[in-house]
Design a protein around this motif. Sequence first.
Motif, short mmCIF file in Angstrom:
data_model
loop_
_atom_site.label_atom_id
_atom_site.label_comp_id
_atom_site.label_asym_id
_atom_site.label_seq_id
_atom_site.Cartn_x
_atom_site.Cartn_y
_atom_site.Cartn_z
N SER A 1 0.86 -1.17 0.00
CA SER A 1 0.00 0.00 0.00
C SER A 1 0.91 1.23 0.00
O SER A 1 2.13 1.12 0.04
N TYR A 2 0.30 2.39 -0.05
CA TYR A 2 1.08 3.63 -0.05
C TYR A 2 0.19 4.77 0.42
O TYR A 2 -1.02 4.60 0.62
N ILE A 3 0.80 5.92 0.63
CA ILE A 3 0.06 7.10 1.06
C ILE A 3 0.18 8.16 -0.02
O ILE A 3 1.28 8.58 -0.38
N TRP A 4 -0.97 8.58 -0.50
CA TRP A 4 -1.03 9.58 -1.57
C TRP A 4 -1.78 10.80 -1.06
O TRP A 4 -2.99 10.75 -0.85
N ALA A 5 -1.05 11.88 -0.85
CA ALA A 5 -1.68 13.14 -0.46
C ALA A 5 -2.21 13.80 -1.73
O ALA A 5 -1.51 14.56 -2.40
N ALA A 6 -3.43 13.47 -2.08
CA ALA A 6 -4.00 13.88 -3.36
C ALA A 6 -4.01 15.40 -3.50
O ALA A 6 -4.40 16.12 -2.60
N GLN A 7 -3.53 15.87 -4.66
CA GLN A 7 -3.50 17.28 -4.96
C GLN A 7 -4.17 17.53 -6.31
O GLN A 7 -4.13 16.69 -7.19
N ASP A 8 -4.77 18.71 -6.43
CA ASP A 8 -5.37 19.12 -7.69
C ASP A 8 -4.40 20.09 -8.35
O ASP A 8 -4.47 21.30 -8.15
N ASP B 1 -2.15 22.22 3.07
CA ASP B 1 -2.65 21.93 4.40
C ASP B 1 -1.57 22.29 5.41
O ASP B 1 -0.40 21.95 5.23
N ASP B 2 -1.97 22.96 6.49
CA ASP B 2 -1.00 23.42 7.47
C ASP B 2 -0.31 22.29 8.21
O ASP B 2 0.82 22.42 8.67
N ASN B 3 -0.98 21.14 8.36
CA ASN B 3 -0.40 20.03 9.11
C ASN B 3 -0.35 18.77 8.26
O ASN B 3 -0.66 17.68 8.71
N GLY B 4 0.01 18.91 6.98
CA GLY B 4 0.02 17.79 6.06
C GLY B 4 0.89 16.63 6.51
O GLY B 4 0.51 15.47 6.43
N LEU B 5 2.11 16.95 7.03
CA LEU B 5 3.01 15.89 7.48
C LEU B 5 2.42 15.13 8.66
O LEU B 5 2.54 13.90 8.73
N ASP B 6 1.79 15.84 9.57
CA ASP B 6 1.15 15.18 10.72
C ASP B 6 0.10 14.18 10.25
O ASP B 6 -0.03 13.09 10.81
N GLN B 7 -0.66 14.55 9.23
CA GLN B 7 -1.69 13.66 8.71
C GLN B 7 -1.08 12.41 8.07
O GLN B 7 -1.61 11.31 8.20
N VAL B 8 0.03 12.60 7.37
CA VAL B 8 0.71 11.45 6.76
C VAL B 8 1.20 10.49 7.85
O VAL B 8 1.02 9.27 7.75
N VAL C 1 -5.57 4.57 0.09
CA VAL C 1 -4.26 5.20 0.00
C VAL C 1 -4.34 6.73 0.04
O VAL C 1 -3.32 7.41 0.17
N VAL C 2 -5.54 7.29 -0.07
CA VAL C 2 -5.69 8.73 -0.28
C VAL C 2 -5.84 9.49 1.03
O VAL C 2 -6.57 9.06 1.93
N ILE C 3 -5.13 10.61 1.13
CA ILE C 3 -5.40 11.60 2.18
C ILE C 3 -6.00 12.81 1.49
O ILE C 3 -5.36 13.41 0.62
#
Length: 207
Positions: A36-43, A160-167, A189-191
């Motif tokens: 699996s993986y973590i994808w911080a989805a961006q537009d 996002d101000d706390n993007g790393l914390d969410q990851v 996989v999506v944040i």
Amino acid sequence: ALSNRFDKPTIGLGISDPVLQEIPFDNGGSGVENFSYIWAAQDFEKEMEQFNRLHTFKDLAIMVDEGSAITFNQQRAMQTIDSLSKALSTNMHIVTVGDDISLALESLPAGVDAVYLTELYDKNPSGIRQIADGLKRRKLPSFSATKWHVNEGILGSISDDNGLDQVIRKLSIMADDALAGAPLRDMSVVINHKREFYLNLQTAKEI
């Protein structure tokens, strides 16, 4: 392309675009056993449109981490860039950023009137400050995919101000679920960050 065989449980980080990086994405998960993986989805398109409203540009340089660039499917990446260039009526140039930041700044094409920074995962605050200072000396407006870059002198960001914390939080949850027996292939996989607009007023004054 990513291997479809993982003998041990694996969770990938630093995923910017599964399509361009040819990483499996199936019904919200990887669909691959033990992976699996973590994808911080961006537009990306929305960010470019917002940047263009902040500063109308006709010749944009996109600074990309050297290590990440080699993971992209080059044909798909160019198709995405070409499509966005037409939509915004602008020229776009990819500039890779390695260990030598001065070299990357010198590699910016003549005539560039704005710069967009991608994640640049291996750059610490001093490295981003060096980039920001170099861009300000050339009076170039800059935009970033990452909020903390704005703190170091980049002009603006939608992030996002706390993007790393969410990851980190999502990684912990995924690891706990995997230890409890949940299959990695089925994990989401999506944040979806709650994104806001950030502007460095001091940089705005300097350029």
